[in-house]
Design an enzyme around this catalytic site. Structure first.
Site, PDB file in Angstrom:
ATOM      1  N   GLY A 164       0.809  -1.229   0.000  1.00 16.66           N
ATOM      2  CA  GLY A 164       0.000   0.000   0.000  1.00 16.66           C
ATOM      3  C   GLY A 164       0.834   1.267   0.000  1.00 16.66           C
ATOM      4  N   ARG A 177       0.965  -2.986  -7.086  1.00 13.73           N
ATOM      5  CA  ARG A 177       0.188  -3.550  -8.201  1.00 13.73           C
ATOM      6  C   ARG A 177       0.735  -3.038  -9.534  1.00 13.73           C
ATOM      7  NH1 ARG A 177      -6.133  -3.348  -6.705  1.00 13.73           N
ATOM      8  NH2 ARG A 177      -5.799  -1.197  -6.103  1.00 13.73           N
ATOM      9  N   LYS A 212     -12.437  -5.531  10.118  1.00 15.18           N
ATOM     10  CA  LYS A 212     -11.114  -5.469  10.761  1.00 15.18           C
ATOM     11  C   LYS A 212     -11.035  -6.487  11.903  1.00 15.18           C
ATOM     12  CE  LYS A 212      -9.724  -0.863   9.269  1.00 15.18           C
ATOM     13  NZ  LYS A 212      -9.402   0.515   9.589  1.00 15.18           N
ATOM     14  N   ARG A 248      -8.583  -9.795  12.494  1.00 19.61           N
ATOM     15  CA  ARG A 248      -7.880 -10.131  13.753  1.00 19.61           C
ATOM     16  C   ARG A 248      -8.057 -11.609  14.081  1.00 19.61           C
ATOM     17  NH1 ARG A 248      -8.488  -5.526  18.517  1.00 19.61           N
ATOM     18  NH2 ARG A 248      -7.458  -3.847  17.383  1.00 19.61           N
TER      19      ARG A 248
HETATM   20  N1  LIG Z   1      -7.487   6.858  11.610  1.00 19.97           N
HETATM   21  C1  LIG Z   1      -8.017   7.514  10.601  1.00 19.97           C
HETATM   22  O1  LIG Z   1      -8.481   8.644  10.738  1.00 19.97           O
HETATM   23  C2  LIG Z   1      -8.014   6.869   9.245  1.00 19.97           C
HETATM   24  C3  LIG Z   1      -8.453   7.584   8.124  1.00 19.97           C
HETATM   25  C4  LIG Z   1      -8.410   6.950   6.875  1.00 19.97           C
HETATM   26  C5  LIG Z   1      -7.943   5.647   6.764  1.00 19.97           C
HETATM   27  N2  LIG Z   1      -7.544   4.980   7.883  1.00 19.97           N
HETATM   28  C6  LIG Z   1      -7.039   3.587   7.806  1.00 19.97           C
HETATM   29  O2  LIG Z   1      -5.708   3.582   7.276  1.00 19.97           O
HETATM   30  C7  LIG Z   1      -5.473   2.377   6.544  1.00 19.97           C
HETATM   31  C8  LIG Z   1      -4.879   2.736   5.187  1.00 19.97           C
HETATM   32  O3  LIG Z   1      -5.836   3.493   4.476  1.00 19.97           O
HETATM   33  P1  LIG Z   1      -5.421   4.615   3.410  1.00 19.97           P
HETATM   34  O4  LIG Z   1      -6.551   5.579   3.353  1.00 19.97           O
HETATM   35  O5  LIG Z   1      -4.023   5.103   3.688  1.00 19.97           O
HETATM   36  O6  LIG Z   1      -5.430   3.729   2.059  1.00 19.97           O
HETATM   37  P2  LIG Z   1      -5.359   4.285   0.568  1.00 19.97           P
HETATM   38  O7  LIG Z   1      -4.791   5.662   0.515  1.00 19.97           O
HETATM   39  O8  LIG Z   1      -6.676   4.030  -0.104  1.00 19.97           O
HETATM   40  O9  LIG Z   1      -4.277   3.302  -0.079  1.00 19.97           O
HETATM   41  C9  LIG Z   1      -4.545   1.957  -0.304  1.00 19.97           C
HETATM   42  C10 LIG Z   1      -3.286   1.289  -0.830  1.00 19.97           C
HETATM   43  O10 LIG Z   1      -3.551  -0.108  -0.965  1.00 19.97           O
HETATM   44  C11 LIG Z   1      -3.096  -0.531  -2.247  1.00 19.97           C
HETATM   45  N3  LIG Z   1      -3.897  -1.673  -2.690  1.00 19.97           N
HETATM   46  C12 LIG Z   1      -5.219  -1.691  -2.905  1.00 19.97           C
HETATM   47  N4  LIG Z   1      -5.615  -2.902  -3.313  1.00 19.97           N
HETATM   48  C13 LIG Z   1      -4.499  -3.665  -3.346  1.00 19.97           C
HETATM   49  C14 LIG Z   1      -4.250  -5.017  -3.719  1.00 19.97           C
HETATM   50  N5  LIG Z   1      -5.230  -5.813  -4.114  1.00 19.97           N
HETATM   51  N6  LIG Z   1      -2.974  -5.466  -3.649  1.00 19.97           N
HETATM   52  C15 LIG Z   1      -1.975  -4.654  -3.248  1.00 19.97           C
HETATM   53  N7  LIG Z   1      -2.156  -3.367  -2.898  1.00 19.97           N
HETATM   54  C16 LIG Z   1      -3.397  -2.879  -2.960  1.00 19.97           C
HETATM   55  C17 LIG Z   1      -3.297   0.671  -3.145  1.00 19.97           C
HETATM   56  O11 LIG Z   1      -2.478   0.513  -4.267  1.00 19.97           O
HETATM   57  P3  LIG Z   1      -2.846   1.010  -5.759  1.00 19.97           P
HETATM   58  O12 LIG Z   1      -1.961   2.182  -5.986  1.00 19.97           O
HETATM   59  O13 LIG Z   1      -2.470  -0.144  -6.614  1.00 19.97           O
HETATM   60  O14 LIG Z   1      -4.311   1.330  -5.796  1.00 19.97           O
HETATM   61  C18 LIG Z   1      -2.837   1.798  -2.218  1.00 19.97           C
HETATM   62  O15 LIG Z   1      -1.447   1.892  -2.209  1.00 19.97           O
HETATM   63  C19 LIG Z   1      -6.835   1.655   6.464  1.00 19.97           C
HETATM   64  O16 LIG Z   1      -6.865   0.612   7.406  1.00 19.97           O
HETATM   65  C20 LIG Z   1      -7.848   2.718   6.867  1.00 19.97           C
HETATM   66  O17 LIG Z   1      -8.978   2.194   7.539  1.00 19.97           O
HETATM   67  C21 LIG Z   1      -7.564   5.576   9.099  1.00 19.97           C
END
Ligand SMILES: NC(=O)c1ccc[n+]([C@@H]2O[C@H](COP(=O)([O-])OP(=O)(O)OC[C@H]3O[C@@H](n4cnc5c(N)ncnc54)[C@H](OP(=O)(O)O)[C@@H]3O)[C@@H](O)[C@H]2O)c1
Length: 282
Positions: free
Chosen positions: A10, A35, A132, A136
């Site tokens: 990711g 990917r 999630k 776990r």
């Molecule tokens: N605490 C908070 O306020 C908060 C807010 C938002 C998110 N989060 C959490 O943070 C975590 C990360 O979220 P994010 O928003 O940073 O994610 P994001 O920006 O949507 O990024 C997702 C990543 O996963 C990759 N990916 C998607 N499908 C895949 C696959 N099949 N195989 C390999 N890689 C793949 C994507 O790659 P591509 O470039 O290929 O698409 C991208 O690099 C999540 O658990 C989310 O719940 C927390």
């Protein structure tokens, strides 16, 4: 002690890029599973180029491609997954491959939010938290060493606009306060979430545990945030209180319209979380 070799899944994503930087910063040999489609996307390929120049070894693959996962496992001892909430269940194949490989000493699944076991948000979270929790249980059933990172809110979400949906900067006249405004939230910078995550990798105290990020200076209620902002602009704001019931109704009706396109579910969850009892501080 030799540094763990770390695979991040990711890295083109929001948190993933910070994780890659922190992993390099703490001198871990750093690998990223990317990917194939990302290499042909101009914006993502720039990011990948820069990560590669900084020392990240890029491996082509995907969470849906068992062969690529197994090949990646052979190069590392720690796996961190940072796919989005919507893709959480895709980690099941990864867990099975980690088990099969037998060489991973720590797995950090994609959580990075509120503790899914302790968060109850009506029926509005699109099952993010349930999924999630499901991961776990899957990790534990496979006997994989883990750490779950429960970091609360990313600071960049809603804090720059003082938790005002639809705004880009804090308001100067009136402010909407959800609930009575006294529930505290924990706001943590994504880069700090990444640093804490990487620091935990070789720490035996965090093995098979949940790591809660709750720096005391980052815990604020809406009322406290508004007071801070009022102090900065030297002006009192008109306060509009929205009750839990009203907020629920507004979210269900698709409010705010201009935010609906971007992460409407996440925003709804975050807003609603701000006013639900104590789940933020657990
Ligand atoms: N605490 C908070 O306020 C908060 C807010 C938002 C998110 N989060 C959490 O943070 C975590 C990360 O979220 P994010 O928003 O940073 O994610 P994001 O920006 O949507 O990024 C997702 C990543 O996963 C990759 N990916 C998607 N499908 C895949 C696959 N099949 N195989 C390999 N890689 C793949 C994507 O790659 P591509 O470039 O290929 O698409 C991208 O690099 C999540 O658990 C989310 O719940 C927390």
């Amino acid at each position: 002690m030799e540094k763990s070799r770390v695979l991040i899944i990711g890295v083109t994503g929001n948190l993933g890029q910070h994780l890659a930087k922190a992993t390099l910063q703490f001198s871990h040999p750093t690998f990223a599973l990317v990917r194939p489609s990302s290499f042909s996307d101009p914006h993502k390929s720039d990011k990948l180029h820069s990560l590669s120049n900084s020392g990240v070894t890029l491996l082509q693959g995907s969470l849906e491609d068992e062969e690529s996962l197994m090949a990646a496992m052979k190069q590392v001892d720690v796996v961190i997954c940072a796919v989005s909430s919507k893709q959480v269940l895709l980690q099941k194949l990864l867990v099975q491959v980690i088990k099969k490989s037998g060489c991973i000493k720590r797995f950090i699944p994609s959580e990075f939010g509120l503790d899914p076991e302790k968060t109850r948000i009506s029926d509005m979270d699109y099952n993010f938290y349930k999924q999630k929790s499901e991961i776990r249980r899957f990790v534990e059933a496979h006997g994989i060493p883990y750490t779950y990172i429960s970091c609360n809110f990313y600071m960049s979400y809603l804090l720059p606009q003082l938790v005002q949906p639809g705004l880009k900067v804090p308001p100067r006249d009136k402010v909407t306060i959800f609930g009575d405004g006294n529930t505290k939230g924990v706001f943590v910078k994504e880069s700090d979430v990444a640093e804490f995550t990487i620091r935990t990798l070789d720490d035996p105290q965090t093995l098979n545990k949940v790591l809660y990020l709750r720096p005391t200076g980052n815990v604020y209620s809406m009322n406290e945030l508004v007071e801070l902002w009022e102090g900065k602009i030297g002006k009192k704001l008109e306060k509009i209180f929205v009750s839990e019931q009203e907020l629920l109704k507004k979210i269900k009706a698709g409010w705010p319209a201009d935010m609906a396109a971007i992460l409407s579910a996440d925003v709804a969850v975050i807003l609603f979380s701000l006013i639900i009892r104590s789940s933020l501080l657990l």
